[in-house]
Design an enzyme around this catalytic site. Sequence first.
Site, mmCIF file in Angstrom:
data_model
loop_
_atom_site.group_PDB
_atom_site.id
_atom_site.type_symbol
_atom_site.label_atom_id
_atom_site.label_comp_id
_atom_site.label_asym_id
_atom_site.label_seq_id
_atom_site.Cartn_x
_atom_site.Cartn_y
_atom_site.Cartn_z
ATOM 1 C CG HIS A 18 29.889 -10.680 44.347
ATOM 2 N ND1 HIS A 18 29.328 -11.869 43.420
ATOM 3 C CD2 HIS A 18 30.012 -9.625 43.514
ATOM 4 C CE1 HIS A 18 28.910 -11.040 42.409
ATOM 5 N NE2 HIS A 18 29.312 -9.811 42.290
ATOM 6 C CD GLU B 196 30.141 -4.014 39.702
ATOM 7 O OE1 GLU B 196 30.909 -2.989 39.916
ATOM 8 O OE2 GLU B 196 30.452 -5.153 39.198
#
Length: 224
Positions: A9, A92
Amino acid sequence: MGSLFLVRHATTAASESGRNLGQASDPPLVPEGARLAARIGGAIAMELAELPHDATRIVSSPALRCRQTASAIAAEIGAEETSIEVEPGLLEIAYGGWEGLTPSECRERDPELRERWEADPFATRCPGGESGGDVAARAMPVFEQVEGWLGAERGRTAIVVAHNHVNRLRLCALLGLPMSEYRRRVGQDPGGYSLVTFGPSVSVLRRLNCLAPPEGGWARPPTG
């Protein structure tokens, strides 16, 4: 052989400041991160112009920063935002007590544990959180499903938007490196992408942590 773009990202406030950002909060991209996400999409669109791509999937972590990055990429390649597949397994690492801290603050808080974690983050859990092995256990099946789909037909592409630890773990496995070294041996910058092709029995790493183009773009993607 199908092609996988593995994307980290774009920039958040945490990545700008070097602080751990796992699962405890879900911030958006900063304005520069939103612009970076669009540039990532532009770079991938240029890459796709050189690749066979009869069918394209976009797969994202549920985190807002990943979904915003995936949406920007979708817009640049002409895909519908509603086609983005969200996979919880791509979240994550859970940093637990290290969430929001810098590496030096983690060492001050838990010096012995941090030393063990830095030596082998795959086997060592963050305090109250996950290890790299925990992340791999939930993320690898997502990658394997996507990669199996890619390998079944030459004209397929997939864009997976995930996180620092998630991507490094997958790349480390593809490179055949010891999983205990995934943090030391593989880099993932915000907005960096890697390109891997998959066939029935082989994978080929074509780009590793390629940076998005600067403002104004490139005439063509970088070679090598």
